[in-house]
Design a protein around this motif. Sequence first.
Motif, PDB file in Angstrom:
ATOM      1  N   PHE A  85      59.235 -27.852 -44.764  1.00  0.00           N
ATOM      2  CA  PHE A  85      57.717 -28.383 -44.468  1.00  0.00           C
ATOM      3  C   PHE A  85      57.409 -28.187 -43.011  1.00  0.00           C
ATOM      4  O   PHE A  85      56.117 -27.603 -42.882  1.00  0.00           O
ATOM      5  N   GLY A  86      58.264 -28.619 -42.170  1.00  0.00           N
ATOM      6  CA  GLY A  86      57.960 -28.166 -40.789  1.00  0.00           C
ATOM      7  C   GLY A  86      57.520 -26.919 -40.333  1.00  0.00           C
ATOM      8  O   GLY A  86      56.454 -26.868 -39.919  1.00  0.00           O
ATOM      9  N   VAL A  87      58.280 -25.999 -40.785  1.00  0.00           N
ATOM     10  CA  VAL A  87      58.026 -24.392 -40.197  1.00  0.00           C
ATOM     11  C   VAL A  87      56.932 -24.041 -41.126  1.00  0.00           C
ATOM     12  O   VAL A  87      56.009 -23.462 -40.621  1.00  0.00           O
ATOM     13  N   MET A  88      57.028 -24.134 -42.497  1.00  0.00           N
ATOM     14  CA  MET A  88      56.242 -23.260 -43.324  1.00  0.00           C
ATOM     15  C   MET A  88      55.095 -24.077 -43.722  1.00  0.00           C
ATOM     16  O   MET A  88      54.176 -23.310 -44.536  1.00  0.00           O
ATOM     17  N   ARG A  89      54.927 -25.417 -43.787  1.00  0.00           N
ATOM     18  CA  ARG A  89      53.964 -26.535 -44.348  1.00  0.00           C
ATOM     19  C   ARG A  89      54.036 -26.410 -45.796  1.00  0.00           C
ATOM     20  O   ARG A  89      52.894 -26.448 -46.362  1.00  0.00           O
ATOM     21  N   VAL A  90      55.031 -25.882 -46.490  1.00  0.00           N
ATOM     22  CA  VAL A  90      55.362 -26.172 -47.778  1.00  0.00           C
ATOM     23  C   VAL A  90      55.938 -27.377 -48.321  1.00  0.00           C
ATOM     24  O   VAL A  90      56.994 -27.592 -47.900  1.00  0.00           O
ATOM     25  N   VAL A  91      55.361 -27.983 -49.388  1.00  0.00           N
ATOM     26  CA  VAL A  91      55.950 -28.997 -49.916  1.00  0.00           C
ATOM     27  C   VAL A  91      56.858 -28.493 -51.078  1.00  0.00           C
ATOM     28  O   VAL A  91      56.268 -28.122 -51.993  1.00  0.00           O
ATOM     29  N   ASN A  92      58.160 -28.287 -51.049  1.00  0.00           N
ATOM     30  CA  ASN A  92      58.810 -27.754 -51.932  1.00  0.00           C
ATOM     31  C   ASN A  92      59.534 -28.541 -53.009  1.00  0.00           C
ATOM     32  O   ASN A  92      60.505 -29.324 -52.856  1.00  0.00           O
ATOM     33  N   VAL A  93      58.845 -28.706 -54.216  1.00  0.00           N
ATOM     34  CA  VAL A  93      58.971 -29.610 -55.197  1.00  0.00           C
ATOM     35  C   VAL A  93      60.521 -29.004 -55.886  1.00  0.00           C
ATOM     36  O   VAL A  93      61.179 -29.747 -56.556  1.00  0.00           O
ATOM     37  N   ALA A  94      60.784 -27.872 -55.549  1.00  0.00           N
ATOM     38  CA  ALA A  94      61.835 -27.367 -56.325  1.00  0.00           C
ATOM     39  C   ALA A  94      63.195 -27.554 -55.488  1.00  0.00           C
ATOM     40  O   ALA A  94      64.362 -27.131 -55.886  1.00  0.00           O
ATOM     41  N   HIS A  95      63.007 -28.385 -54.311  1.00  0.00           N
ATOM     42  CA  HIS A  95      64.211 -28.430 -53.532  1.00  0.00           C
ATOM     43  C   HIS A  95      65.408 -29.021 -54.146  1.00  0.00           C
ATOM     44  O   HIS A  95      66.427 -28.751 -54.049  1.00  0.00           O
ATOM     45  N   TYR A 123      51.033 -18.847 -49.110  1.00  0.00           N
ATOM     46  CA  TYR A 123      51.565 -20.282 -48.522  1.00  0.00           C
ATOM     47  C   TYR A 123      50.327 -21.463 -48.667  1.00  0.00           C
ATOM     48  O   TYR A 123      50.395 -22.135 -47.808  1.00  0.00           O
ATOM     49  N   ASP A 124      49.427 -21.040 -49.520  1.00  0.00           N
ATOM     50  CA  ASP A 124      48.406 -21.986 -49.636  1.00  0.00           C
ATOM     51  C   ASP A 124      48.927 -23.505 -50.143  1.00  0.00           C
ATOM     52  O   ASP A 124      49.799 -23.444 -51.159  1.00  0.00           O
ATOM     53  N   PRO A 125      48.575 -24.436 -49.378  1.00  0.00           N
ATOM     54  CA  PRO A 125      49.282 -26.017 -49.480  1.00  0.00           C
ATOM     55  C   PRO A 125      49.360 -26.299 -51.037  1.00  0.00           C
ATOM     56  O   PRO A 125      50.255 -26.974 -51.583  1.00  0.00           O
ATOM     57  N   GLU A 126      48.161 -26.316 -51.562  1.00  0.00           N
ATOM     58  CA  GLU A 126      48.266 -26.644 -52.899  1.00  0.00           C
ATOM     59  C   GLU A 126      48.698 -25.834 -53.870  1.00  0.00           C
ATOM     60  O   GLU A 126      49.488 -26.398 -54.730  1.00  0.00           O
TER      61      GLU A 126
END
Lengths: 309, 231
Positions: free
Chosen positions: A32-42, A97-100
């Motif tokens: 999240f910090g670097v890519m601003r991606v909320v990774n739901v698959a984590h 890498y669009d947030p939504e």
Amino acid sequence: MDFGPYLLLASLEGAVTAAVLALTAVGLSLVFGVMRVVNVAHGEFFMLGAVLAWWVAHLVGDAHPAVGFLLALVVAPLLVGGIAVLADVTVLKRVNYDPERTIVATIGILYILQQVTLMTYGPDARPVEPPFNTRLALPFVEWGENGLQLYWPWGLSTTSYKLAVIGAAVVVLLGVWGLMARTRIGLLMRATQLDRDMALAFGIPVERVYAMVFGIGAGLAALAAVLIVPIQQAHYLMGGDPLLLSFIVVIIGGLGSLPGTVLAAVLIGLSDGIISVFFSPTLAKILATLLVALVLVFRPQGLFGVRRA
Amino acid sequence: MLEIDRIDAGYGRAQVLRGLSLRISPGEILCLLGRNGAGKTTTMKAIMGLLPLTGGQVRLDGQVISELPAHRVAGAGIGYIPQGRRLFSELTVAQNLEIGLRVKNSGPEVLEGVLELFPRLRERMGQRAQTLSGGEQQMLATARALCVEPRYLLLDEPTEGLQPSMIEAIRQVVVVMRDRGVGVLLVEQRVDAVLSVADRVAFIENGRNLETVAADDLRRDHSVIERHLGV
């Protein structure tokens, strides 16, 4: 057992949870910090780590359990990291890498990984043998005839493996900190995190940094899973809880802040262990989610987060 | 020669630049003047590859740099000093400069040369960029761009919000770079600051070229400025 030894036992269980949670959440926080991606698959990367650990240990077969486990400790994070890099290049990069759209995309990745695991590995929970597992009785103090003295309450014990999990997590977290703070690649990652456009304008190959960060994040989750699988067993649905708890930890600690994430992991892990032992695991989750709500209301940037302009 | 050849660019569907052309020779300062929203900053972002071009080309000594991936543009020889400085705020001065040096894998002699131009930064090497004063931050932003060993420099409002002594320091560095044969594209709001250093001035409006005139002519005749900027 008296209250004191009981609390110590609960805290030790909590510390194991905290250690594994810290690794998983740091992976999520990094992404999240670097890519601003909320990774739901984590959580599914976590699950894959556990399943691959079983697979590696199973392939190794009859040798000493430590062989299969140590091999899994290396192979599973690397494989999962590779799968994540592939997912980044083929999916996340394509949606810019669009947030939504990355949220929806990672939900898709979640189901693909989960269902493929169900179709191949099956619905069973399977154990991996720990490399060593000596039961260690623990002493406690009480007031005796000669003042404070040690005694060994019945049932107060842990295993050498659980202590090793805590130790391993600390070592890996120090490694991650060293990577970010002391290496060139860490410098590029931090520069990308601080200002993506300027990173591009100064020759940093942002897309490659992103792929690597996504791989490292997933690899950390997989590593956490390999560590926990001798205690918990591998199952295709095991990714849900780590995902929820990781999000809780990352929000409380402050999105993108590594020290905050680790501290929040210790807080949530310990309280989860203690509350689960004394009351119920459900209550522990309720309280943790309530804490998230309070943090979001009163300190939206998290305990250690920085307000972004 | 840095050639911006009839470029179109914008943000999403909002087109900002419409067939804009500029030419910057080595050792000259070309100043871009225009009202707010004319497309000055957008021009710089487009040159750096941070905005996709929908038409036209950017060429550097014949090489088409607008077809390079954005992270390769700096390495082609362009140093960018963006508006608002845009330092890596949590990194130290030394780390900010190191990122500049890495573009061409330059050695310590390049850093040494840059620090000679900005001796103040030498005392601040271990300090985090966000703790510097405004003037020092501008020095760092400029030094970071010079670490790229650029053949062309893009400066976007470098004197914004600085005290006069700092403005003068930045101005002198720009002149030094020009004298070393670096081509400079300068965006500046304050016309007087421009006229004292520019060789040529390009006026733009709504993302289109109006006219490009020699700075000497402007110094003699202010009417062009008043016509295009309405000041």
